[in-house]
Design a protein around this motif. Structure first.
Motif, short mmCIF file in Angstrom:
data_model
loop_
_atom_site.label_atom_id
_atom_site.label_comp_id
_atom_site.label_asym_id
_atom_site.label_seq_id
_atom_site.Cartn_x
_atom_site.Cartn_y
_atom_site.Cartn_z
N GLU A 137 0.81 -1.21 0.00
CA GLU A 137 0.00 0.00 0.00
C GLU A 137 0.85 1.27 0.00
O GLU A 137 0.31 2.37 0.05
N GLN A 138 2.18 1.11 -0.04
CA GLN A 138 3.09 2.25 0.03
C GLN A 138 3.75 2.49 -1.33
O GLN A 138 3.70 1.65 -2.22
N ASP A 139 4.43 3.62 -1.43
CA ASP A 139 5.28 3.91 -2.58
C ASP A 139 6.50 2.99 -2.46
O ASP A 139 7.21 3.02 -1.45
N ARG A 140 6.72 2.16 -3.47
CA ARG A 140 7.80 1.17 -3.43
C ARG A 140 9.17 1.82 -3.17
O ARG A 140 10.04 1.24 -2.54
N GLY A 141 9.34 3.06 -3.62
CA GLY A 141 10.60 3.77 -3.42
C GLY A 141 10.84 4.20 -1.98
O GLY A 141 11.94 4.63 -1.64
N ARG A 142 9.83 4.10 -1.14
CA ARG A 142 9.97 4.49 0.27
C ARG A 142 10.00 3.29 1.22
O ARG A 142 9.82 3.43 2.42
N VAL A 143 10.20 2.11 0.63
CA VAL A 143 10.31 0.88 1.44
C VAL A 143 11.56 0.14 0.99
O VAL A 143 11.68 -0.24 -0.17
N LEU A 144 12.49 -0.04 1.93
CA LEU A 144 13.72 -0.76 1.64
C LEU A 144 13.80 -1.96 2.57
O LEU A 144 13.75 -1.82 3.79
N ALA A 145 13.88 -3.15 1.98
CA ALA A 145 14.04 -4.38 2.76
C ALA A 145 15.47 -4.86 2.60
O ALA A 145 15.94 -5.05 1.48
N VAL A 146 16.16 -5.02 3.71
CA VAL A 146 17.54 -5.49 3.70
C VAL A 146 17.54 -6.90 4.28
O VAL A 146 17.22 -7.10 5.44
N VAL A 147 17.89 -7.87 3.44
CA VAL A 147 17.87 -9.28 3.82
C VAL A 147 19.30 -9.73 4.07
O VAL A 147 20.19 -9.53 3.22
N ASP A 148 19.53 -10.34 5.22
CA ASP A 148 20.85 -10.84 5.57
C ASP A 148 21.18 -12.04 4.67
O ASP A 148 20.53 -13.07 4.75
N GLY A 149 22.18 -11.88 3.83
CA GLY A 149 22.57 -12.95 2.92
C GLY A 149 23.66 -13.84 3.48
O GLY A 149 24.11 -14.77 2.81
N ARG A 150 24.07 -13.60 4.72
CA ARG A 150 25.15 -14.39 5.32
C ARG A 150 24.64 -15.65 5.98
O ARG A 150 25.42 -16.51 6.37
N SER A 151 23.33 -15.77 6.14
CA SER A 151 22.79 -16.95 6.80
C SER A 151 21.54 -17.43 6.08
O SER A 151 20.74 -16.63 5.61
N GLY A 152 21.39 -18.72 5.98
CA GLY A 152 20.19 -19.30 5.39
C GLY A 152 20.06 -18.98 3.91
O GLY A 152 20.99 -18.54 3.24
N ASP A 153 18.87 -19.20 3.39
CA ASP A 153 18.57 -18.95 1.99
C ASP A 153 17.62 -17.75 1.91
O ASP A 153 16.44 -17.87 2.25
N PRO A 154 18.11 -16.60 1.44
CA PRO A 154 17.29 -15.39 1.43
C PRO A 154 16.23 -15.35 0.34
O PRO A 154 15.42 -14.43 0.32
N GLU A 155 16.19 -16.33 -0.54
CA GLU A 155 15.31 -16.26 -1.71
C GLU A 155 13.82 -16.12 -1.37
O GLU A 155 13.11 -15.40 -2.07
N SER A 156 13.33 -16.80 -0.35
CA SER A 156 11.90 -16.69 -0.03
C SER A 156 11.55 -15.28 0.44
O SER A 156 10.50 -14.73 0.06
N LEU A 157 12.41 -14.67 1.24
CA LEU A 157 12.17 -13.30 1.69
C LEU A 157 12.24 -12.34 0.50
O LEU A 157 11.39 -11.46 0.35
#
Length: 184
Positions: free
Chosen positions: A108-128
Motif C-alpha cells: 500500500e506504500q510507494d515502493r521507493g519508500r520501502v527498503l528491505a535489507v535481507v541478511d545474505g550471510r545466513s540461510g537462503d534469502p530467496e523466499s524473503l
C-alpha cells in the motif's frame, strides 16, 4: 458382557479426563504466550533507550552504498524522507512471522519508500526476496554487510523510519510499531 461395558466406560472416562487436562494445558500455554508477548514488548520499549543498545531516534545512519536485487543503487543520501527500512534474516522466525504483515503494508506504500535489507550471510534469502521484491526495494546484505553496519543492526527483525540525510525518525522491532507502519 458387564466386564466389557465397565472397561469401555473406564476408557471413556479416562479419555474425558485426558481431554480436560489437554484443554487446561492449551489455556495455560495461551496465557503464558500473552505474558511473554507483553514482556517482549516491554523489553523492546526499553532496549533502544539503554546506552549502547543500538541505534536510537535522532542518530544519523552512517554512509553506505549498496545495490538492490533489481540493480538500482541505494545510498543513505538516496533514501527519501520517511523511508522505512526493514532488516530481516532467513534464519529468523520472527522475520518470517512478520513477513505477511510487512508485505501487506508495503503493497500500500510507494515502493521507493520501502527498503528491505535481507541478511545474505545466513540461510537462503530467496523466499524473503521473492515475497518483498514486488512491493519494496530489496538489498541482500552480503558478507561485507554495508547497510546493516551503517544502521548498527544488532538483531532481526528491526525496522527503521529514516528522514532525509539519514536521521532516524523511529526504531522498532515490528512494522506496526513504526508511526508509518501502524495501519497494516
Amino acid at each position: 458382557m458387564s466386564y466389557l461395558i465397565a472397561v469401555v466406560a473406564l476408557l471413556c472416562a479416562l479419555c474425558l479426563v485426558l481431554l480436560l487436562v489437554t484443554l487446561g494445558l492449551v489455556r495455560r500455554i495461551r496465557e503464558h504466550t500473552k505474558l511473554l508477548d507483553a514482556l517482549y514488548e516491554q523489553v523492546d520499549l526499553m532496549g533502544p533507550l539503554q546506552a549502547g543498545a543500538g541505534p536510537a531516534v535522532g542518530d544519523v545512519v552512517a554512509e553506505f552504498a549498496a545495490t538492490t536485487v533489481d540493480g538500482a543503487p541505494v545510498t543513505r543520501d538516496l533514501l527519501a524522507d520517511g523511508t522505512v527500512v526493514a532488516f530481516l534474516s532467513p534464519d529468523c522466525a520472527g522475520c518470517h512471522e512478520q513477513l505477511p504483515e510487512l508485505a501487506s503494508w508495503a503493497a500500500e506504500q510507494d515502493r521507493g519508500r520501502v527498503l528491505a535489507v535481507v541478511d545474505g550471510r545466513s540461510g537462503d534469502p530467496e523466499s524473503l526476496v521473492a515475497t518483498l521484491r514486488p512491493v519494496a526495494q530489496v538489498v541482500v546484505d552480503d558478507a561485507a554487510a554495508p547497510v546493516g553496519s551503517a544502521f548498527g543492526v544488532r538483531s532481526y527483525p528491526t525496522f527503521f523510519q529514516v528522514a532525509t540525510g539519514g536521521r532516524l525518525l523511529a526504531v522498532a522491532p515490528r512494522i506496526s510499531r513504526l508511526p508509518a507502519g501502524s495501519a497494516a
